[in-house]
Design a protein around this motif. Structure first.
Motif, PDB file in Angstrom:
ATOM      1  N   VAL A 156       0.767  -1.215   0.178  1.00 41.73           N
ATOM      2  CA  VAL A 156      -0.071  -0.061  -0.019  1.00 41.73           C
ATOM      3  C   VAL A 156       0.893   1.214   0.032  1.00 41.73           C
ATOM      4  O   VAL A 156       1.767   1.308   0.833  1.00 41.73           O
ATOM      5  CB  VAL A 156      -0.835   0.191   1.273  1.00 41.73           C
ATOM      6  N   ALA A 157       0.482   2.310  -0.723  1.00 47.07           N
ATOM      7  CA  ALA A 157       1.285   3.409  -0.749  1.00 47.07           C
ATOM      8  C   ALA A 157       0.451   4.487  -0.011  1.00 47.07           C
ATOM      9  O   ALA A 157      -0.863   4.855   0.049  1.00 47.07           O
ATOM     10  CB  ALA A 157       1.083   4.168  -2.202  1.00 47.07           C
ATOM     11  N   MET A 158       1.247   4.724   1.308  1.00 47.16           N
ATOM     12  CA  MET A 158       0.312   5.534   2.347  1.00 47.16           C
ATOM     13  C   MET A 158       1.095   6.999   2.398  1.00 47.16           C
ATOM     14  O   MET A 158       2.435   7.336   2.311  1.00 47.16           O
ATOM     15  CB  MET A 158       0.956   4.831   3.752  1.00 47.16           C
ATOM     16  N   GLN A 159       0.348   7.895   2.526  1.00 45.39           N
ATOM     17  CA  GLN A 159       0.786   9.375   2.770  1.00 45.39           C
ATOM     18  C   GLN A 159       0.217   9.658   4.262  1.00 45.39           C
ATOM     19  O   GLN A 159      -0.916   9.823   4.421  1.00 45.39           O
ATOM     20  CB  GLN A 159       0.356  10.323   1.774  1.00 45.39           C
TER      21      GLN A 159
ATOM     22  N   LEU B 188      -3.254   5.801  -0.746  1.00 46.28           N
ATOM     23  CA  LEU B 188      -3.437   6.404  -1.926  1.00 46.28           C
ATOM     24  C   LEU B 188      -3.342   5.291  -3.287  1.00 46.28           C
ATOM     25  O   LEU B 188      -3.464   5.791  -4.340  1.00 46.28           O
ATOM     26  CB  LEU B 188      -2.064   7.279  -2.215  1.00 46.28           C
ATOM     27  N   GLY B 189      -2.816   4.334  -2.876  1.00 47.57           N
ATOM     28  CA  GLY B 189      -2.994   3.168  -4.079  1.00 47.57           C
ATOM     29  C   GLY B 189      -2.441   1.905  -3.359  1.00 47.57           C
ATOM     30  O   GLY B 189      -2.020   1.676  -2.030  1.00 47.57           O
TER      31      GLY B 189
ATOM     32  N   TYR C 238      -3.808  -0.119  -8.348  1.00 47.59           N
ATOM     33  CA  TYR C 238      -4.701   1.165  -8.344  1.00 47.59           C
ATOM     34  C   TYR C 238      -4.232   2.131  -7.666  1.00 47.59           C
ATOM     35  O   TYR C 238      -3.518   1.987  -6.530  1.00 47.59           O
ATOM     36  CB  TYR C 238      -5.824   0.589  -7.448  1.00 47.59           C
ATOM     37  N   VAL C 239      -4.436   3.293  -8.223  1.00 43.81           N
ATOM     38  CA  VAL C 239      -4.014   4.750  -7.365  1.00 43.81           C
ATOM     39  C   VAL C 239      -5.276   5.414  -7.499  1.00 43.81           C
ATOM     40  O   VAL C 239      -6.053   5.463  -8.461  1.00 43.81           O
ATOM     41  CB  VAL C 239      -2.767   5.292  -8.307  1.00 43.81           C
ATOM     42  N   VAL C 240      -5.657   6.037  -6.301  1.00 43.31           N
ATOM     43  CA  VAL C 240      -6.901   6.868  -6.303  1.00 43.31           C
ATOM     44  C   VAL C 240      -6.868   8.061  -7.335  1.00 43.31           C
ATOM     45  O   VAL C 240      -5.659   8.464  -7.708  1.00 43.31           O
ATOM     46  CB  VAL C 240      -7.042   7.532  -4.774  1.00 43.31           C
ATOM     47  N   PRO C 241      -7.902   8.437  -7.806  1.00 43.81           N
ATOM     48  CA  PRO C 241      -7.884   9.365  -8.932  1.00 43.81           C
ATOM     49  C   PRO C 241      -6.907  10.931  -8.509  1.00 43.81           C
ATOM     50  O   PRO C 241      -6.209  11.193  -9.364  1.00 43.81           O
ATOM     51  CB  PRO C 241      -9.534   9.677  -9.099  1.00 43.81           C
ATOM     52  N   GLU C 242      -7.207  10.809  -7.445  1.00 45.28           N
ATOM     53  CA  GLU C 242      -6.728  12.533  -7.060  1.00 45.28           C
ATOM     54  C   GLU C 242      -5.248  12.198  -6.833  1.00 45.28           C
ATOM     55  O   GLU C 242      -4.464  13.347  -6.802  1.00 45.28           O
ATOM     56  CB  GLU C 242      -7.332  12.909  -5.859  1.00 45.28           C
ATOM     57  N   ALA C 243      -4.572  11.113  -6.847  1.00 40.85           N
ATOM     58  CA  ALA C 243      -3.245  10.880  -6.686  1.00 40.85           C
ATOM     59  C   ALA C 243      -2.641  10.471  -8.005  1.00 40.85           C
ATOM     60  O   ALA C 243      -1.294  10.045  -8.151  1.00 40.85           O
ATOM     61  CB  ALA C 243      -2.895  10.129  -5.818  1.00 40.85           C
TER      62      ALA C 243
END
Ligand code: COA
Length: 157
Positions: A57-60, A65-66, A90-95
Motif C-alpha cells: 500500500v502507498a501510504m501518505q 493512496l494506492g 490501483y491509485v486513487v484518482p486524485e493522486a
C-alpha cells in the motif's frame, strides 16, 4: 508535504476494507462471484502476511493512496499460464499522474524477486503500454467475461 511510503498492508491492516472497495468498484465486472465481501476477505487475508500472497500500500501519513498485490492466481481462466501474478494495481484518482503507479509496480517486482519468483505475470485490459515501458513483455491475449486482455510477463530482478 508528507512523504509517501510503500508498506505492507500487514503494517496498516485497518485499510483492507478501503482497498476492497476500490478494487471491487474498478474490476468487479471482470469476475463472476467476486463480491465486495469476497474482495474484503482476500485483503484481510493479505493483511496477515508479508509473503505471497500479499498486498503493498502507498501510504501518505495515515491516508492510503494506492495499492498493488502479489498473488498466486489472478483469474481462474488463466491459472495454467503462471503461478505468480501482479494484480490489482490501483491509485486513487486524485493522486494519479504523480509516479505512484510506477513506484508500486517497481516495488512489487523487487519484492517478487526477494520472494524468489522466477517469472511474474499480469493481465491488463488497457494499460499494456504503461507496463511495457517498465520492462514487461507482451505474451499474447485472452478474454475475461468477453473483455479482451493483454498478457504480460517479467523476470523479477
Ligand atoms: C494505471 C494507474 C495505476 C496509473 O497510476 P499513476 O499513479 O497515475 O501512474 P504514474 O503516475 O506512475 O504514471 C506513470 C506514467 O504512466 C503514464 N500512464 C498513466 N496511466 C496510463 C495509462 N492508462 N496508459 C498508459 N500510460 C499511462 C503516465 O502518463 C506517466 O507517464 P510519464 O511518466 O511519461 O508522464 C492508475 O491510472 C489507476 O489506478 N487506474 C485505475 C486502475 C487501473 O486501471 N489499474 C491498472 C490495472 S491493469
Amino acid at each position: 508535504m508528507t512523504p509517501v511510503e510503500v508498506r505492507f498492508l500487514a503494517d496498516v491492516p485497518g485499510h483492507a476494507t478501503t482497498l476492497a472497495r476500490w478494487h471491487h468498484a474498478q474490476w468487479g465486472e471482470l469476475y463472476t462471484d467476486w463480491t465486495l465481501a469476497v474482495a474484503t476477505e482476500e485483503l484481510i487475508d493479505h493483511a496477515t502476511r508479508r509473503a505471497m500472497p500479499t498486498t503493498l500500500v502507498a501510504m501518505q501519513g495515515d491516508v492510503p493512496l494506492g495499492s498493488v498485490s502479489l498473488v498466486l492466481e489472478d483469474a481462474p481462466e488463466l491459472r495454467d499460464q503462471g503461478d505468480a501474478w501482479l494484480a490489482s494495481l490501483y491509485v486513487v484518482p486524485e493522486a494519479r499522474g504523480l509516479g505512484l503507479g510506477v513506484r508500486l509496480v517497481k516495488e512489487l517486482v523487487a519484492f517478487a524477486a526477494r520472494q524468489k519468483v522466477e517469472r511474474l505475470w499480469l493481465f491488463t485490459p488497457e494499460h499494456a503500454s504503461f507496463y511495457a515501458r517498465l520492462g514487461w513483455r507482451p505474451q499474447g491475449s485472452a478474454k475475461l467475461r468477453g473483455v479482451p486482455v493483454q498478457l504480460m510477463d517479467i523476470v523479477p530482478a
